[in-house]
Enzyme design. Sequence first.
Site, mmCIF file in Angstrom:
data_model
loop_
_atom_site.group_PDB
_atom_site.id
_atom_site.type_symbol
_atom_site.label_atom_id
_atom_site.label_comp_id
_atom_site.label_asym_id
_atom_site.label_seq_id
_atom_site.Cartn_x
_atom_site.Cartn_y
_atom_site.Cartn_z
ATOM 1 N N CYS A 10 16.654 32.454 -9.109
ATOM 2 C CA CYS A 10 15.320 31.929 -9.446
ATOM 3 C C CYS A 10 15.520 30.549 -10.063
ATOM 4 O O CYS A 10 16.603 29.964 -9.930
ATOM 5 C CB CYS A 10 14.556 32.888 -10.355
ATOM 6 N N ASN A 13 16.821 31.395 -14.295
ATOM 7 C CA ASN A 13 17.777 32.511 -14.461
ATOM 8 C C ASN A 13 17.588 33.212 -15.805
ATOM 9 O O ASN A 13 18.544 33.712 -16.384
ATOM 10 C CB ASN A 13 19.239 32.049 -14.287
ATOM 11 N N CYS A 15 14.213 34.911 -16.236
ATOM 12 C CA CYS A 15 13.117 35.887 -16.043
ATOM 13 C C CYS A 15 13.322 36.710 -14.769
ATOM 14 O O CYS A 15 13.747 37.866 -14.821
ATOM 15 C CB CYS A 15 11.759 35.192 -15.991
ATOM 16 N N ARG A 16 13.020 36.109 -13.608
ATOM 17 C CA ARG A 16 12.982 36.906 -12.381
ATOM 18 C C ARG A 16 14.348 37.371 -11.904
ATOM 19 O O ARG A 16 14.537 38.565 -11.622
ATOM 20 C CB ARG A 16 12.282 36.104 -11.265
ATOM 21 N N SER A 17 15.304 36.449 -11.771
ATOM 22 C CA SER A 17 16.580 36.864 -11.147
ATOM 23 C C SER A 17 17.424 37.801 -12.017
ATOM 24 O O SER A 17 18.013 38.737 -11.478
ATOM 25 C CB SER A 17 17.382 35.658 -10.638
ATOM 26 N N ASP A 127 6.523 33.034 -10.767
ATOM 27 C CA ASP A 127 7.226 32.711 -12.010
ATOM 28 C C ASP A 127 6.377 33.186 -13.193
ATOM 29 O O ASP A 127 5.275 32.695 -13.390
ATOM 30 C CB ASP A 127 7.412 31.187 -12.046
HETATM 31 P P1 4NP Z 1 12.624 32.186 -13.978
HETATM 32 O O1 4NP Z 1 11.467 31.621 -14.930
HETATM 33 O O2 4NP Z 1 12.860 31.138 -12.906
HETATM 34 O O3 4NP Z 1 12.044 33.426 -13.421
HETATM 35 O O4 4NP Z 1 13.838 32.390 -14.854
HETATM 36 C C1 4NP Z 1 11.586 30.354 -15.530
HETATM 37 C C2 4NP Z 1 12.112 30.254 -16.791
HETATM 38 C C3 4NP Z 1 12.218 29.008 -17.401
HETATM 39 C C4 4NP Z 1 11.788 27.877 -16.723
HETATM 40 C C5 4NP Z 1 11.265 27.996 -15.451
HETATM 41 C C6 4NP Z 1 11.160 29.221 -14.859
HETATM 42 N N1 4NP Z 1 11.878 26.620 -17.340
HETATM 43 O O5 4NP Z 1 11.499 25.604 -16.703
HETATM 44 O O6 4NP Z 1 12.329 26.518 -18.488
#
Ligand code: 4NP
Length: 155
Positions: A10, A13, A15-17, A127
Amino acid sequence: MEKYRVLFICLGNICRSPAAQGIFESIVAAEGAADRFEADSAGLYSGHQGQLPDRRMRSAAAARGYVLTHRARPVSSLDFLDFDLVVAMDDENYEALMHLAPSVEDTRKIKRMASYLTTHRISYIPDPYYMGQDGFELVLDLLEEACTNLYRSIA
Ligand code: 4NP
């Protein structure tokens, strides 16, 4: 026998992945297949490197029995040497991975997580970072279904 290795990707790294990794690992453990399958996760943005998953995701996942202990790391083109399947959470992740893959053959390892959904009509895993609690629950619902079908597709 070599293990089949799945890498979930994702943006951050956190939340989702890592949630997908934890859910997939729990399915593998429940199936008694830990000697055959291995999972990891990584992000396209390196700003959260070394961090545990987002507190909100850890808490929503824990309520469903998943303990998320992954530490965030950026994805690298070298990952394509180590993994058999590289699973993107959304179209932006997918496009970025297509550019990162070292060869045309390696691009064939890249799949969209939503391609494993059968009952939810959504083409990407949203996201949840800027969403409320509902967003995290929706993402976990999607990941549970996708991981179950992904596991069936490779087992
Ligand atoms: P993820 O969510 O891609 O599911 O881990 C996010 C977490 C943090 C950010 C973007 C997406 N960020 O820009 O900090």
